[in-house]
Design a protein around this motif. Structure first.
Motif, PDB file in Angstrom:
ATOM      1  N   THR A  69      -1.648  -3.015  -5.758  1.00  0.00           N
ATOM      2  CA  THR A  69      -2.788  -2.704  -6.621  1.00  0.00           C
ATOM      3  C   THR A  69      -3.734  -3.894  -6.783  1.00  0.00           C
ATOM      4  O   THR A  69      -4.671  -3.825  -7.570  1.00  0.00           O
ATOM      5  CB  THR A  69      -2.315  -2.231  -8.004  1.00  0.00           C
ATOM      6  OG1 THR A  69      -1.458  -3.229  -8.567  1.00  0.00           O
ATOM      7  CG2 THR A  69      -1.586  -0.907  -7.916  1.00  0.00           C
ATOM      8  N   ALA A  72      -7.585  -3.505  -7.271  1.00  0.00           N
ATOM      9  CA  ALA A  72      -7.850  -2.125  -7.689  1.00  0.00           C
ATOM     10  C   ALA A  72      -8.710  -2.089  -8.944  1.00  0.00           C
ATOM     11  O   ALA A  72      -8.716  -3.025  -9.744  1.00  0.00           O
ATOM     12  CB  ALA A  72      -6.534  -1.399  -7.948  1.00  0.00           C
ATOM     13  N   THR A 116      -9.546   3.328  -7.896  1.00  0.00           N
ATOM     14  CA  THR A 116      -9.898   2.986  -6.522  1.00  0.00           C
ATOM     15  C   THR A 116      -9.063   1.785  -6.108  1.00  0.00           C
ATOM     16  O   THR A 116      -9.146   0.721  -6.723  1.00  0.00           O
ATOM     17  CB  THR A 116     -11.401   2.651  -6.402  1.00  0.00           C
ATOM     18  OG1 THR A 116     -12.162   3.753  -6.882  1.00  0.00           O
ATOM     19  CG2 THR A 116     -11.765   2.385  -4.952  1.00  0.00           C
ATOM     20  N   LEU A 117      -8.235   1.986  -5.101  1.00  0.00           N
ATOM     21  CA  LEU A 117      -7.428   0.907  -4.528  1.00  0.00           C
ATOM     22  C   LEU A 117      -8.158   0.355  -3.305  1.00  0.00           C
ATOM     23  O   LEU A 117      -8.930   1.071  -2.667  1.00  0.00           O
ATOM     24  CB  LEU A 117      -6.054   1.428  -4.113  1.00  0.00           C
ATOM     25  CG  LEU A 117      -5.202   2.042  -5.218  1.00  0.00           C
ATOM     26  CD1 LEU A 117      -3.941   2.650  -4.634  1.00  0.00           C
ATOM     27  CD2 LEU A 117      -4.854   1.018  -6.261  1.00  0.00           C
TER      28      LEU A 117
END
Length: 130
Positions: A69, A72, A116-117
């Motif tokens: 992550t 992210a 949103t990664l």
């Protein structure tokens, strides 16, 4: 003759659909919560939300394996009755995002999440607390 073929075709179709569904279950997706939260799937990833009155923690995995992550970005909107509380997720561990705040919890509370990664499309998720 056609009357004899119809039941056979229906049976073959039903068995084929059952086999496809069975194969999908054996694909490796484990949709059981690993952290005591709620599971949702989006963008070919599994997300587990653990909601508490002071934090929202989102764990990200793909086929049961943690997904990084780092970098992210994400937001959450907690809806309790007519009250809406917005929060921002920050990376907090190898496959974890955390949003801090003061949140109402309880049956029927909804949490809308957009994440949103790095290198992935935005995932939009909806959770309903139990």
């Amino acid at each position: 003759m056609l009357r004899n073929l119809i039941p056979t075709a229906v049976t073959c179709l039903a068995l084929g659909i059952g086999a496809i569904a069975h194969a999908a279950d054996k694909h490796g997706h484990d949709h059981k919560p690993q952290h005591g939260g709620l599971i949702a799937e989006a963008a070919d990833l599994d997300f587990e939300l653990v909601a508490k009155t002071d934090s929202l923690t989102l764990y990200v995995a793909h086929d049961g394996k943690p997904v990084a992550t780092a970098g992210a970005k994400g937001t959450a909107t907690v809806v309790a009755g007519s009250e809406k509380i917005a929060a921002t997720f920050e990376p907090a561990g190898s496959n974890t995002l955390v949003a801090k705040g003061s949140f109402k919890m309880g049956v029927g509370v909804r949490v809308a999440v957009a994440v949103t990664l790095a290198g992935k499309p935005e995932a939009k998720l909806n959770f309903r607390l139990k």
